[in-house]
Motif scaffolding. Structure first.
Motif, PDB file in Angstrom:
ATOM      1  N   SER A 185       0.868  -1.177   0.000  1.00  9.17           N
ATOM      2  CA  SER A 185       0.000   0.000   0.000  1.00  9.17           C
ATOM      3  C   SER A 185       0.902   1.223   0.000  1.00  9.17           C
ATOM      4  N   MET A 186       0.317   2.406  -0.225  1.00 10.46           N
ATOM      5  CA  MET A 186       1.132   3.615  -0.267  1.00 10.46           C
ATOM      6  C   MET A 186       1.855   3.833   1.055  1.00 10.46           C
ATOM      7  N   SER A 187       1.178   3.575   2.177  1.00 16.15           N
ATOM      8  CA  SER A 187       1.807   3.760   3.491  1.00 16.15           C
ATOM      9  C   SER A 187       3.001   2.830   3.666  1.00 16.15           C
ATOM     10  N   LEU A 188       2.837   1.575   3.254  1.00 14.56           N
ATOM     11  CA  LEU A 188       3.930   0.617   3.379  1.00 14.56           C
ATOM     12  C   LEU A 188       5.078   0.979   2.438  1.00 14.56           C
ATOM     13  N   LEU A 193      10.599   2.891   1.154  1.00 13.87           N
ATOM     14  CA  LEU A 193      11.480   3.803   0.432  1.00 13.87           C
ATOM     15  C   LEU A 193      12.342   4.614   1.393  1.00 13.87           C
ATOM     16  N   ARG A 194      11.789   4.960   2.551  1.00 12.55           N
ATOM     17  CA  ARG A 194      12.560   5.726   3.525  1.00 12.55           C
ATOM     18  C   ARG A 194      13.648   4.868   4.183  1.00 12.55           C
ATOM     19  N   ASP A 195      13.392   3.559   4.290  1.00 14.02           N
ATOM     20  CA  ASP A 195      14.289   2.688   5.060  1.00 14.02           C
ATOM     21  C   ASP A 195      15.146   1.780   4.190  1.00 14.02           C
ATOM     22  N   LYS A 196      15.019   1.896   2.862  1.00 13.59           N
ATOM     23  CA  LYS A 196      15.664   0.910   1.977  1.00 13.59           C
ATOM     24  C   LYS A 196      17.179   0.870   2.116  1.00 13.59           C
ATOM     25  N   HIS A 197      17.792   2.006   2.489  1.00 10.79           N
ATOM     26  CA  HIS A 197      19.258   2.037   2.604  1.00 10.79           C
ATOM     27  C   HIS A 197      19.743   1.321   3.872  1.00 10.79           C
ATOM     28  N   ASN A 198      18.831   0.999   4.774  1.00 13.28           N
ATOM     29  CA  ASN A 198      19.200   0.280   5.991  1.00 13.28           C
ATOM     30  C   ASN A 198      18.902  -1.207   5.888  1.00 13.28           C
ATOM     31  N   LEU A 199      18.449  -1.655   4.721  1.00 16.44           N
ATOM     32  CA  LEU A 199      18.099  -3.056   4.529  1.00 16.44           C
ATOM     33  C   LEU A 199      19.163  -3.770   3.707  1.00 16.44           C
ATOM     34  N   SER A 200      19.273  -5.067   3.918  1.00 19.77           N
ATOM     35  CA  SER A 200      20.214  -5.868   3.131  1.00 19.77           C
ATOM     36  C   SER A 200      19.730  -7.305   3.095  1.00 19.77           C
ATOM     37  N   GLY A 201      20.323  -8.091   2.227  1.00 24.11           N
ATOM     38  CA  GLY A 201      20.032  -9.506   2.162  1.00 24.11           C
ATOM     39  C   GLY A 201      18.576  -9.820   1.887  1.00 24.11           C
ATOM     40  N   VAL A 202      18.009 -10.752   2.659  1.00 19.73           N
ATOM     41  CA  VAL A 202      16.626 -11.200   2.474  1.00 19.73           C
ATOM     42  C   VAL A 202      15.651 -10.039   2.672  1.00 19.73           C
ATOM     43  N   VAL A 301       5.743   8.604  -6.146  1.00 18.88           N
ATOM     44  CA  VAL A 301       5.430   7.268  -6.655  1.00 18.88           C
ATOM     45  C   VAL A 301       4.519   7.356  -7.879  1.00 18.88           C
ATOM     46  N   ASN A 302       3.399   8.063  -7.738  1.00 19.16           N
ATOM     47  CA  ASN A 302       2.425   8.136  -8.829  1.00 19.16           C
ATOM     48  C   ASN A 302       2.992   8.782 -10.083  1.00 19.16           C
ATOM     49  N   CYS A 303       3.687   9.908  -9.905  1.00 17.22           N
ATOM     50  CA  CYS A 303       4.163  10.641 -11.076  1.00 17.22           C
ATOM     51  C   CYS A 303       5.349   9.954 -11.736  1.00 17.22           C
ATOM     52  N   THR A 304       6.143   9.229 -10.959  1.00 15.33           N
ATOM     53  CA  THR A 304       7.224   8.442 -11.550  1.00 15.33           C
ATOM     54  C   THR A 304       6.644   7.350 -12.453  1.00 15.33           C
ATOM     55  N   ILE A 305       5.608   6.674 -11.962  1.00 15.48           N
ATOM     56  CA  ILE A 305       4.958   5.637 -12.768  1.00 15.48           C
ATOM     57  C   ILE A 305       4.296   6.260 -13.998  1.00 15.48           C
ATOM     58  N   PHE A 338      10.295   1.351 -11.098  1.00 19.26           N
ATOM     59  CA  PHE A 338      10.870   0.618  -9.976  1.00 19.26           C
ATOM     60  C   PHE A 338      12.316   1.045  -9.748  1.00 19.26           C
ATOM     61  N   GLU A 339      13.101   1.101 -10.823  1.00 19.94           N
ATOM     62  CA  GLU A 339      14.501   1.516 -10.705  1.00 19.94           C
ATOM     63  C   GLU A 339      14.605   2.979 -10.274  1.00 19.94           C
ATOM     64  N   VAL A 340      13.686   3.814 -10.766  1.00 16.72           N
ATOM     65  CA  VAL A 340      13.689   5.222 -10.379  1.00 16.72           C
ATOM     66  C   VAL A 340      13.494   5.363  -8.873  1.00 16.72           C
ATOM     67  N   LEU A 341      12.495   4.661  -8.346  1.00 12.47           N
ATOM     68  CA  LEU A 341      12.191   4.778  -6.920  1.00 12.47           C
ATOM     69  C   LEU A 341      13.340   4.271  -6.055  1.00 12.47           C
ATOM     70  N   LEU A 342      14.053   3.265  -6.514  1.00 15.13           N
ATOM     71  CA  LEU A 342      15.193   2.776  -5.749  1.00 15.13           C
ATOM     72  C   LEU A 342      16.332   3.785  -5.717  1.00 15.13           C
ATOM     73  N   ARG A 343      16.342   4.714  -6.673  1.00 15.42           N
ATOM     74  CA  ARG A 343      17.400   5.722  -6.733  1.00 15.42           C
ATOM     75  C   ARG A 343      17.019   7.034  -6.038  1.00 15.42           C
ATOM     76  N   THR A 344      15.796   7.131  -5.551  1.00 13.92           N
ATOM     77  CA  THR A 344      15.377   8.344  -4.857  1.00 13.92           C
ATOM     78  C   THR A 344      15.814   8.295  -3.403  1.00 13.92           C
ATOM     79  N   LYS A 345      15.923   9.467  -2.822  1.00 14.12           N
ATOM     80  CA  LYS A 345      16.267   9.591  -1.403  1.00 14.12           C
ATOM     81  C   LYS A 345      15.275  10.561  -0.790  1.00 14.12           C
TER      82      LYS A 345
END
Length: 446
Positions: A185-188, A193-202, A301-305, A338-345
């Motif tokens: 969902s948008m909330s999730l 997106l805010r926490d992706k740089h603190n995640l790794s692995g699985v 998210v919406n405008c990138t898509i 998808f790639e765009v959103l992964l590159r946003t901060k």
């Protein structure tokens, strides 16, 4: 023999008093619980209606006949026992039954408790919220998908966001079994997106899978909206091709009627008419500039898509820029949101003039260019320089479309200083649902 009218009113009142008591105090009121159980039992409804821990999905699975009653329950168009024809001041049994069902929906959705939440709790809440949306006459998820355009949608999105924030998301993502229970969902997505740089692995792999799934779902909806009228309009400046499939028989007969010979009962055709089929597709450049600071997640998210969808149309050259205090050119990845959103901060401040400095060199044919600027336009000491740059772009002939921010709680915020100045130059801020922007862009391209 029917009970007196006042008895039905009292029974309905008991149910609503219990609802209010449970919403504002987690402690049970024994007298109200006992009285409510008596009402539900007399109505022939399952006791699970009074159990906040039992989801509507579970109830419907055990008692399938309830599904028709929940659908449209709050629109006056519910199934067999909706009670739409009851007098609310003198309710009958159907209205009491309706009160029991409404109480179940409202309590499950609006009483979310406190403390840490779990993936199971979030998934159950999302399903219950879907049933509330169905009761309001919408598809599950529809109101939460456009919080800026509906007051109820904003409240639901805020409740969902709170549950996500209270969940130990990193631990959930690290467990594939728990991660599979999450519904994107948008909330999730905002939290991911805010926490992706603190995640790794699985955990990172599961986060990416959720983001990809959400992007694909939103893209499918937006692509349908774009494709409805993106084919262009008939171009009558192009002569029609003189082939049989383009022959306009009706017009040919009409235009040759003066050649009708009544003696031999024949129509002599000395000219054929053909239909115009060529469509005008204007080669266009679209420059999308997105503010990635603060509360811009929904718009990002919406405008990138949306940018990726328009980039897939013939003869549309799309460029994408994201900015906070710095600007980044995301055009090489514009076809893959998808790639765009992964590159946003997400987060940080605003420096619109920096983004404008990157965007203006991309304008090579002003009359054939549209610039979409998505932001809340809170630039503070940079407001005047940004507006000067926007005014210059607008005067050059570029179609400038300002789009206000709408966050996941449904609260829309646009700097009133900018809002008034955009109105003065004839480019009012677009706000609300993304469909408004789709309409504006399609009108430019066709």
């Amino acid at each position: 023999m029917n009970e007196p009218v006042p008895a039905h009113a009292n029974r309905r009142q008991v149910l609503y008093w219990r609802l209010l008591a449970r919403l504002f105090d987690a402690e049970e009121q024994p007298a109200l619980e006992t009285a409510s159980m008596g009402v539900v039992t007399d109505l022939g409804l399952p006791p699970g209606l009074l159990d906040p821990g039992e989801s509507v999905d579970t109830l419907v699975q055990r008692f399938p006949e309830l599904a028709a009653e929940f659908d449209g329950l709050l629109t006056g168009q519910a199934g067999s026992a909706g009670g739409a024809g009851d007098d609310p001041d003198a309710p009958g049994e159907a209205e009491v039954r309706r009160a029991a069902l409404v109480s179940k929906l409202l309590l499950n959705v609006f009483s979310t408790g406190a403390g840490a939440s779990t993936a199971t709790q979030l998934a159950a809440w999302q399903h219950d919220a879907g049933w509330l949306e169905r009761a309001l006459g919408h598809a599950p998820g529809e109101l939460r998908a456009r919080p800026g355009g509906d007051e109820v949608g904003g409240v639901l999105a805020e409740l969902e966001s709170d549950l996500v924030k209270r969940m130990h998301l990193r631990e959930v993502l690290a467990d594939p079994a728990l991660a599979r229970r999450l519904t994107p969902s948008m909330s999730l997505i905002e939290q991911l997106l805010r926490d992706k740089h603190n995640l790794s692995g699985v955990a990172l792999a599961n986060a990416k899978a959720l983001i990809r799934r959400f992007v694909d779902e939103v893209a499918a909806v937006l692509r349908t909206q774009v494709e409805k009228t993106s084919a262009g309009v008939i171009d009558r400046s192009v002569p029609p091709k003189r082939v049989f499939r383009n022959l306009d028989i009706d017009r040919t007969i009409w235009k040759n009627l003066p050649n009708w010979n009544p003696e031999d009962q024949r129509l002599y055709v000395d000219r054929l008419f053909y239909r115009h089929t060529a469509r005008r597709t204007t080669p266009a450049r679209m420059i999308v500039v997105v503010d990635q600071s603060g509360s811009m997640v929904d718009s990002m998210v919406n405008c990138t898509i949306l940018a990726s969808i328009f980039a897939g149309l013939p003869k549309v050259d799309v460029h994408l820029i994201a900015f906070d205090t710095r600007a980044i050119d995301l055009t090489p990845w514009v076809h893959d949101p998808f790639e765009v959103l992964l590159r946003t901060k997400l987060g940080g401040g605003n420096d619109g003039p920096v983004a404008m400095a990157m965007a203006r060199p991309k304008i090579n044919d002003p009359r054939n260019t549209v610039m979409v600027w998505i932001s809340d336009f809170y630039e503070f000491d940079r407001s005047a320089p940004l507006f000067e740059g926007i005014s210059a772009v607008h005067r050059s002939g570029v179609r400038f479309i300002p789009v206000g921010s709408v966050n996941s709680s449904g609260q829309q915020s646009v700097n009133p200083w900018f809002r008034q100045r955009f109105k003065d130059i004839g480019t009012p801020v677009i706000s609300g649902h993304i469909s408004k922007l789709v309409t504006e862009l399609k009108s430019f391209l066709t």
